[in-house]
Design an enzyme around this catalytic site. Sequence first.
Site, PDB file in Angstrom:
ATOM      1  N   ASP A  13      32.622  24.526  -2.638  1.00 43.05           N
ATOM      2  CA  ASP A  13      31.620  23.549  -3.059  1.00 43.05           C
ATOM      3  C   ASP A  13      30.897  22.971  -1.845  1.00 43.05           C
ATOM      4  O   ASP A  13      31.435  22.962  -0.729  1.00 43.05           O
ATOM      5  CB  ASP A  13      32.256  22.421  -3.880  1.00 43.05           C
ATOM      6  CG  ASP A  13      33.306  21.635  -3.095  1.00 43.05           C
ATOM      7  OD1 ASP A  13      34.141  22.274  -2.413  1.00 43.05           O
ATOM      8  OD2 ASP A  13      33.297  20.391  -3.154  1.00 43.05           O
ATOM      9  N   GLU A  59      36.454  19.846  -2.699  1.00 37.78           N
ATOM     10  CA  GLU A  59      36.778  19.172  -1.429  1.00 37.78           C
ATOM     11  C   GLU A  59      35.759  18.121  -1.058  1.00 37.78           C
ATOM     12  O   GLU A  59      36.113  17.064  -0.503  1.00 37.78           O
ATOM     13  CB  GLU A  59      36.882  20.223  -0.313  1.00 37.78           C
ATOM     14  CG  GLU A  59      37.501  19.717   0.985  1.00 37.78           C
ATOM     15  CD  GLU A  59      36.506  19.085   1.945  1.00 37.78           C
ATOM     16  OE1 GLU A  59      36.935  18.447   2.921  1.00 37.78           O
ATOM     17  OE2 GLU A  59      35.276  19.227   1.711  1.00 37.78           O
TER      18      GLU A  59
END
Length: 379
Positions: free
Chosen positions: A87, A148
């Site tokens: 991500d 994250e």
Amino acid sequence: MTIDVNAVPLDAEAMLNGLKRWVELESPTYDKPSVDKMTAMAAEDMEDLGFSVEVIPGPEGLGDCARAAFPHERTGEPGILIIGHLDTVHPLGTLEKLPFKREGNRCWGPGICDMKGGNFAAISAVKALADMGVKTPLPVHVLLTSDEEIGTPGTRALIEAEAQKHKYVLVPEPAWGRNTVVTGRYAIARYHLTAMGRPSHAGAALKAGQSAVKMMARELLAIEDMTDDDCTFSVSVVHGGQWVNCVPTVCRAECLSMAKRQEDLDRGAARLMAFDRRQADGTGFLVEKSVVRPVWEASEGTMELFERAKRIAGDLGFPLSHASEGGGSDGNFTGAMGLPTLDGLGVVGANVHTLDEHIEVDSLASRGRLIAGLLAELD
């Protein structure tokens, strides 16, 4: 075993061509379909490199993750875990402002440095060793996650469970300095802030209301002014009001707090929670603790990992130093667990999380060879 790391068959130009597909597939954390596509692409590429891959459904509302293992006669025994995230912080459409672009030894693109470049270099290093006929002493696994950038609220348990099965953890997050790796990270906490005001018509009865936006602005300044050398506070992601002719009743924001030591973060938390108050009329200011990253202080095992990396880097022709960094990563979790963890092994670049995020192209190969050297000798 030790190998001639300069002979590891990694070509930065070829790696950049493969990485281009990853960078041009935007994958902001909160866009699950996009992250799912990115995970599927990474899984397919790892399968093409020889990994066996399992796609793991992501946390509710967030993207899928991928767990991969390279063929090894000792599969199932504790080995080496490479952890990364797919991500990014860049919203869909960032490619229009930050296209994949190459100029000399620099290449730009959303997420190219944090941390698609490092992930790509790491999996390429595993395959390059196999192409050399080098068998790693320990089995190598890869875990790529999806959240994250928002503090790992949904995959922390997965990361810790996977890490617990292994002897070493390598994290190809960006190299914060050209010749630096990360051996520790600060403690980090996130908070949700909510100001609750009193409604009224902003034109006809302004004084009858109490603006939640004004309250947030006042408290925001006070919170950020608490920042000192031991603990920092930063407020962002502020939303308040719906109609300009209505006194806003709700304003929300997020706060990030960071400290080098856990006790400093805990003291900071107590200071921030003191802002929490509720009045009898329903107005007030709410402070709610969200996700945290524990402080990670370098263990003996981590420093032994660094010394190996330093020697390998010397063989590659560059000096290597280490540091404890403020930016959090999933290495916080594995390091705090006491597992030998080496972070910041990824590509060299700058200006992550901005519209100038870029990498130094040649670091794809040099950092890949550094990772390959570690994989080849850790036992």
